[in-house]
Scaffold this motif. Structure first.
Motif, PDB file in Angstrom:
ATOM      1  N   UNK A  75     -10.086 -22.019  45.662  1.00  0.00           N
ATOM      2  CA  UNK A  75     -10.376 -20.696  45.095  1.00  0.00           C
ATOM      3  C   UNK A  75      -9.184 -19.752  45.247  1.00  0.00           C
ATOM      4  N   UNK A  76      -9.112 -18.768  44.371  1.00  0.00           N
ATOM      5  CA  UNK A  76      -8.131 -17.697  44.558  1.00  0.00           C
ATOM      6  C   UNK A  76      -8.588 -16.862  45.753  1.00  0.00           C
ATOM      7  N   UNK A  77      -7.636 -16.445  46.557  1.00  0.00           N
ATOM      8  CA  UNK A  77      -7.974 -15.621  47.721  1.00  0.00           C
ATOM      9  C   UNK A  77      -6.992 -14.460  47.844  1.00  0.00           C
ATOM     10  N   UNK A  99     -11.848 -14.668  45.653  1.00  0.00           N
ATOM     11  CA  UNK A  99     -11.744 -13.934  44.389  1.00  0.00           C
ATOM     12  C   UNK A  99     -12.115 -14.851  43.219  1.00  0.00           C
TER      13      UNK A  99
ATOM     14  N   UNK B 122     -14.899  -7.703  38.214  1.00  0.00           N
ATOM     15  CA  UNK B 122     -15.716  -8.716  37.533  1.00  0.00           C
ATOM     16  C   UNK B 122     -16.773  -7.998  36.712  1.00  0.00           C
ATOM     17  N   UNK B 143      -2.503 -16.777  43.748  1.00  0.00           N
ATOM     18  CA  UNK B 143      -3.675 -16.583  44.593  1.00  0.00           C
ATOM     19  C   UNK B 143      -4.482 -17.846  44.809  1.00  0.00           C
ATOM     20  N   UNK B 144      -3.904 -18.995  44.610  1.00  0.00           N
ATOM     21  CA  UNK B 144      -4.698 -20.199  44.809  1.00  0.00           C
ATOM     22  C   UNK B 144      -4.024 -21.132  45.779  1.00  0.00           C
TER      23      UNK B 144
END
Lengths: 105, 152
Positions: A75-77, A99, B122, B143-144
């Protein structure tokens, strides 16, 4: 990558007391939108072994079984409100937000 | 001045515009993102926006500063709303002013595209049959996991 896995925790379904080689670090995991709906919780405090990375936190949570195992493996964090990669090492008190794919605008 | 905010109340367009504009500017743009009444042919009755507010505010400000730097102006303002919105309500407002129109269009477009790429927000669509679903989004860059880890 493999060497990081050797220290990983093997969780059982029971609330077994885990023993860590170093002093455990406690981090705050946050879940938003679809992830919060999936888990039914907004935040969790998680204890990890000293030196644990974001990837270790993800693995620890997914190892808890349903519904946690439905979280994506990668997952994106964001760590302390900045996007981070999974090899980033965590410190006590870190805020790690999971995220889901973003959809602003 | 560069301005960015995440708000819960309806956006006041005039107040967003009030952050931009200077005597040397010949162009001023206001972009409004609105809630539309359909998605992929399915009737939509409303939308719930959620943010990771403590992070969304600084990310929005960062995006606004980047847009301003791009066109060498300091006149970029962006406001994103969260909460329950109905059809036609404004979810995001972007105001830009610059001496010439090309820069204003460029900066405005940059802000909305970056919001879609990386702002931790979201939205859940409400459909006319009562169902609600999170809108499929974009994975933010950086971000992964990564296949390349130091020391591997």
């Amino acid at each position: 990558m493999l060497t990081r896995q050797t220290g990983s925790i093997h969780l059982k379904d029971s609330d077994t007391q885990h023993t860590f080689p170093g002093k455990p670090v406690s981090v705050q995991a946050l879940f938003f939108a679809a992830y919060r709906d999936l888990l039914g919780t907004k935040a969790l405090s998680v204890d990890l072994p000293d030196g644990a990375t974001v990837g270790d936190l993800v693995a620890e949570l997914r190892g808890r079984g349903a519904p946690f195992d439905a979280l994506p493996a990668e997952p994106a964090v964001a760590v302390n409100r900045a996007y981070a990669l999974h090899h980033e090492q965590l410190s006590a008190g870190d805020e790690v937000a999971f995220i889901p794919p973003v959809a602003g605008g | 001045m560069v301005h960015a905010a995440v708000v819960h109340d309806p956006i006041d367009n005039a107040s967003v515009l009030s952050h931009v504009g200077a005597p040397e500017d010949g162009a001023m743009l206001l972009f409004l993102g609105m809630v539309r009444d359909h998605a992929d042919g399915r009737p939509v009755t409303g939308m719930t926006y959620e943010s990771y507010e403590e992070m969304a505010t600084p990310v929005l400000l960062e995006i606004a500063h980047e847009a301003a730097q791009r066109i060498g102006s300091d006149r970029v303002a962006v406001v994103h709303r969260v909460g329950d919105l109905t059809i036609g309500e404004v979810s995001v407002a972007i105001a830009v002013s610059s001496p010439h129109r090309a820069e204003a269009y460029d900066a405005s477009r940059y802000v909305i595209e970056e919001i879609k790429k990386r702002l931790p927000v979201w939205k859940k669509e409400h459909y006319s049959d009562g169902a609600r679903e999170w809108v499929e989004g974009t994975v933010p860059p950086g971000a992964g996991a990564t296949s390349l880890r130091p020391g591997d």
